[in-house]
Design an enzyme around this catalytic site. Structure first.
Site, PDB file in Angstrom:
ATOM      1  N   ASP A  16      36.735 -16.125  -5.040  1.00  0.00           N
ATOM      2  CA  ASP A  16      36.122 -17.249  -5.749  1.00  0.00           C
ATOM      3  C   ASP A  16      35.404 -16.797  -7.007  1.00  0.00           C
ATOM      4  OD1 ASP A  16      35.596 -19.918  -6.200  1.00  0.00           O
ATOM      5  OD2 ASP A  16      33.745 -19.931  -5.021  1.00  0.00           O
ATOM      6  N   HIS A  19      36.286 -21.911  -8.239  1.00  0.00           N
ATOM      7  CA  HIS A  19      36.417 -23.344  -7.945  1.00  0.00           C
ATOM      8  C   HIS A  19      35.811 -24.228  -9.032  1.00  0.00           C
ATOM      9  CE1 HIS A  19      32.362 -22.698  -6.013  1.00  0.00           C
ATOM     10  NE2 HIS A  19      32.142 -23.876  -6.545  1.00  0.00           N
ATOM     11  N   SER A  25      26.918 -23.785  -8.840  1.00  0.00           N
ATOM     12  CA  SER A  25      28.065 -22.910  -8.610  1.00  0.00           C
ATOM     13  C   SER A  25      28.349 -22.034  -9.821  1.00  0.00           C
ATOM     14  CB  SER A  25      29.316 -23.742  -8.305  1.00  0.00           C
ATOM     15  OG  SER A  25      29.374 -24.084  -6.959  1.00  0.00           O
TER      16      SER A  25
END
Length: 519
Positions: free
Chosen positions: A163, A133, A237
């Site tokens: 992911d 993402h 992230s």
């Protein structure tokens, strides 16, 4: 009497030594057990441990952690940041489930948005791991090294289902890199360190412990997160999660938060999942997954009772994955797996539930062999199966229909049945090879209604007994009810097979209150 006249009590040397000895026992945490306490509950041994010092660990790993800047299409960025994560949030979660990557919309034109995340180098020649993402929809990706050097990056491959994304940069020389460790050995309570780029503050270090393993958040089909309390915020992230030996045991990916900031509930993708995905992305640019060709169900306590499954210990939830159906010609079909089997182990490893089976199978290499341990009619069996290659698209659906008015056992479980006539087959879209009885009506609030039986379901068997028509269903249900057991139905619904266990209520004690038979 004033203070100056108060007598002064001075302990004798012997008494002073006792006081000091007692204080030493408390300070050192030495356990003192008396005969009276020895027979009571076992108390944990209290010991003073020095808190871990992460200085050397951080010096070792920090040079391999990078900051990632992506120019992302605005439509993709809005979907990642706002819509999907909250819509996919598991039931009962009180806060949003955001991806912790930082959006900087003011710095770009309307059509693109700048997003910042983290990553880490896994090879001296410049391969970098991050979250999908962070780079999904990116038109340009740049990576900033720990020394401030900024380099353009190429997206080698992405895997939205886990992911994970793999990038590549071209350095001037060899780069410092870090290794992926074994996440299967990680235990709750273990100290971990997260390094990343929270809120644009590159090279930030946070520490905490592993809170839990195997978290399924409903964010993807192969969720198997490590839950941690090490603070993770926007920009973290894709950053690495380290064990104390300097190995990466996870990739920081998501948080639960009312505001988007850390509240101590973060999630990381286990390194073993990352390792499998990255190896394939590096070789081919895409991911293939293992495949058995079965549809499975969770086993409820009622269903476990109907199947004759015994818990591993009193009060423990049922374990294993119930095979609802087997695809014709699939690896499972060729190996001899049948509908109604309960798969309990894979390659000797115990399976807790159906999700556990899915996560392990998809991580296996197509063409490899696996050993399945299962229960069939309560008897343990073992089967060897060759893992297949999962199709790109797949899934199941729910549908229901209704018709007719003949009843079977409505006083006991609350359903009305109809035969599979030619018209009914046309309505349900089933051919002559399908046999059973159609559920035409479900009494509201009945045991069948509470269990999830729907009008349009085709009952094909009751327990291990195949049924051809409503009367056969009635007879089989009556036999099970006399034994005071839950009724296990094998049902076909919109081309998919599933099992539903019905535990009849108090009204089921009336022995002969069924409706009319249908021929």
């Amino acid at each position: 009497m004033t203070d100056s006249f108060r007598p002064r009590l001075t302990p004798s040397p012997f008494r002073r030594s006792l006081v000091l000895a007692a204080a030493s026992v408390l300070a050192l945490g030495v356990g003192v057990t008396s005969p009276a306490l020895a027979e009571g509950p076992i108390q944990p041994q209290t010991q003073l441990h020095t808190l871990p010092n992460f200085v050397n660990l951080v010096k070792q790993v920090k040079p391999a952690v990078v900051s990632i800047t992506s120019r992302i299409r605005s439509d993709v960025a809005e979907q990642e940041e706002g819509g999907e994560p909250q819509q996919q949030m598991p039931h009962g979660m009180p806060f949003p489930f955001p991806f912790p990557f930082q959006m900087m919309p003011q710095q770009q034109q309307r059509r693109t948005i700048e997003a910042r995340g983290s990553g880490f180098i896994i090879s001296a020649d410049g391969y970098v791991v991050t979250n999908n993402h962070v780079v999904n929809g990116a038109t340009k990706v740049t990576i900033t090294l720990d020394d401030g050097t900024t380099l353009p990056a190429k997206i080698i491959g992405r895997d939205p289902k886990t992911d994970v994304a793999l990038l590549k940069i071209k350095p001037n020389g060899k780069l410092p890199f870090i290794e992926l460790g074994d996440s299967d050995n990680v235990q709750p309570g273990e100290w971990v360190v997260a390094v990343g780029n929270p809120f644009g503050l590159g090279g930030t270090v946070t520490a905490g412990i592993v809170s839990a393993r195997g978290r399924n958040l409903g964010a993807g089909p192969y969720d198997d997160f490590l839950q941690i309390d090490a603070p993770i915020n926007h920009g973290n992230s894709g950053g690495p999660l380290f064990s104390q030996d300097g190995k990466v045991i996870g990739v920081n990916a998501a948080i639960i938060s009312p505001s988007g900031g850390s509240i101590g509930i973060g999630f990381a993708i286990p390194s073993n999942t990352v390792k499998s995905v990255v190896d394939q992305l590096r070789k081919t640019g895409h991911v293939t997954r293992g495949y058995l060709g079965i549809n499975t169900q969770m086993i409820s306590p009622t269903m476990a009772q109907a199947l004759g499954l015994k818990p591993s210990e009193p009060g423990a939830p049922p374990e294993g994955a119930l095979v609802a159906s087997v695809e014709s010609g699939s690896p499972a079909d060729k190996a001899g797996i049948k509908s109604g089997d309960v798969i309990t182990t894979l390659n000797g490893n115990k399976l807790h539930d159906m999700h556990d089976l899915v996560v392990h199978v998809v991580s296996m290499v197509p063409g490899s062999s696996a050993s399945l341990g299962l229960l069939r009619n309560g008897k343990p069996m073992n089967f060897d199966v060759k893992i297949g290659n999962a199709p790109k698209d797949g899934g199941s659906s729910d549908a229901s229909g209704s018709d007719s008015n003949d009843q079977a056992g409505s006083g006991r479980i609350g359903v009305s049945l109809a035969p599979l006539s030619r018209d009914m087959r046309q309505q349900l879209g089933v051919d002559e090879n399908i046999h059973g009885a159609v559920v035409s009506e479900v009494q509201q609030g009945s045991a069948a209604d509470q269990a999830g039986i729907r009008p349009g379901d085709i009952i094909q068997s009751v327990g291990n007994t195949a049924v051809e028509n409503p009367r056969a269903v009635m007879n089989a249900v009556r036999t099970v009810l006399k034994a005071k057991q839950p009724v296990l139905f094998r049902i076909q619904r919109d081309g998919q097979q599933l099992f539903i266990a019905v535990a009849p209520g108090a009204s089921s004690d009336n022995d002969d209150n069924s409706g009319d038979d249908a021929n």
